[in-house]
Design a protein around this motif. Structure first.
Motif, PDB file in Angstrom:
ATOM      1  N   ILE A 110       3.441  -3.215  -3.683  1.00  0.00           N
ATOM      2  CA  ILE A 110       2.662  -2.048  -3.294  1.00  0.00           C
ATOM      3  C   ILE A 110       3.387  -1.320  -2.165  1.00  0.00           C
ATOM      4  N   LEU A 111       3.621  -0.034  -2.391  1.00  0.00           N
ATOM      5  CA  LEU A 111       4.354   0.804  -1.437  1.00  0.00           C
ATOM      6  C   LEU A 111       3.387   1.644  -0.615  1.00  0.00           C
ATOM      7  N   ILE A 112       3.558   1.591   0.690  1.00  0.00           N
ATOM      8  CA  ILE A 112       2.834   2.450   1.627  1.00  0.00           C
ATOM      9  C   ILE A 112       3.894   3.362   2.248  1.00  0.00           C
ATOM     10  N   MET A 141       0.640   8.310   2.473  1.00  0.00           N
ATOM     11  CA  MET A 141      -0.232   8.520   3.625  1.00  0.00           C
ATOM     12  C   MET A 141      -0.220   9.991   4.026  1.00  0.00           C
ATOM     13  N   ASP A 142      -1.414  10.552   4.137  1.00  0.00           N
ATOM     14  CA  ASP A 142      -1.574  11.964   4.478  1.00  0.00           C
ATOM     15  C   ASP A 142      -1.263  12.198   5.963  1.00  0.00           C
ATOM     16  N   GLY A 171       0.224   6.057   9.971  1.00  0.00           N
ATOM     17  CA  GLY A 171      -0.459   4.768   9.893  1.00  0.00           C
ATOM     18  C   GLY A 171       0.144   3.766   8.934  1.00  0.00           C
ATOM     19  N   LYS A 172       1.334   4.030   8.444  1.00  0.00           N
ATOM     20  CA  LYS A 172       1.946   3.147   7.439  1.00  0.00           C
ATOM     21  C   LYS A 172       2.076   1.705   7.921  1.00  0.00           C
ATOM     22  N   SER A 173       2.668   1.509   9.069  1.00  0.00           N
ATOM     23  CA  SER A 173       2.926   0.150   9.562  1.00  0.00           C
ATOM     24  C   SER A 173       1.633  -0.599   9.836  1.00  0.00           C
ATOM     25  N   THR A 174       0.707   0.062  10.487  1.00  0.00           N
ATOM     26  CA  THR A 174      -0.574  -0.572  10.818  1.00  0.00           C
ATOM     27  C   THR A 174      -1.306  -0.987   9.549  1.00  0.00           C
ATOM     28  N   ASP A 202       6.087  -1.446   3.825  1.00  0.00           N
ATOM     29  CA  ASP A 202       5.989  -0.326   4.756  1.00  0.00           C
ATOM     30  C   ASP A 202       7.242   0.516   4.554  1.00  0.00           C
ATOM     31  N   THR A 203       7.124   1.476   3.698  1.00  0.00           N
ATOM     32  CA  THR A 203       8.197   2.367   3.255  1.00  0.00           C
ATOM     33  C   THR A 203       9.149   1.677   2.277  1.00  0.00           C
TER      34      THR A 203
END
Length: 175
Positions: free
Chosen positions: A9-11, A116-117, A18-21, A80-81
């Protein structure tokens, strides 16, 4: 060989969204591994400003860490990325992107992609470079195009950090 049972799953998205959090909280919630944004580790150790050539080195290590952790994760691997972040940033900052990065984008094979917006306020840290609303919008729109081209689609996630986490969990649990 990649553990085919693990869903990757990619964020992803522009900085300060907020990607890392969220990635770390998801890994804790699902009791599994997450891959942090390797660029931060790399830059922490760099004794000079980064340059174009550093981006390919960062991408190669990010890709390698994803592969290793995919074999070790339980059910899900939260990233995370990925390489798309490095491609978008490279083309934004240097107007070009290393061929290795482009060649390996589709090899990441994510099961779900969350963009993430930019509706969270931009927060300073030593590695963030684009506080302006216009540049954040430009990068967000670039991500929309890239994620469609690379992965065939994505889910936009907005709201507070708690709302983002809840929305992602709902989509994961329905998948």
């Amino acid at each position: 060989m990649h553990n085919s049972q693990v869903k990757k799953i990619l964020i992803t998205g522009p900085e300060s969204t907020g990607k890392s959090t969220v990635t770390q909280q998801l890994a804790e919630w699902y009791d599994t591994l997450w891959v942090n944004e390797y660029a931060r580790d790399y830059l922490d150790q760099l004794q000079r400003p980064y340059n174009y050539k550093d981006l390919a080195l960062i991408a190669q290590k990010q890709f390698q860490i994803q592969k290793i952790n995919a074999d070790l994760a339980n059910d899900y691997l939260f990233c995370d990325t990925g390489l798309e972040v490095i491609k978008v940033w490279s083309e934004f900052k240097y107007q070009t992107c290393d061929p290795w990065i482009k060649d390996h984008l589709s090899l990441q094979a994510f099961d779900l992609v969350f963009l993430m917006d930019i509706d969270l306020p931009w927060e300073y840290d030593e590695y963030r470079e684009t506080p302006s609303k216009e540049i954040r919008e430009l990068l967000f729109n670039t991500y929309k195009k890239e994620l469609t081209d690379i992965y065939g689609g994505y889910h936009i996630i907005n709201g507070t950090l708690d709302e983002r986490l809840k929305k992602i969990k709902e989509i994961i649990n329905q998948a």
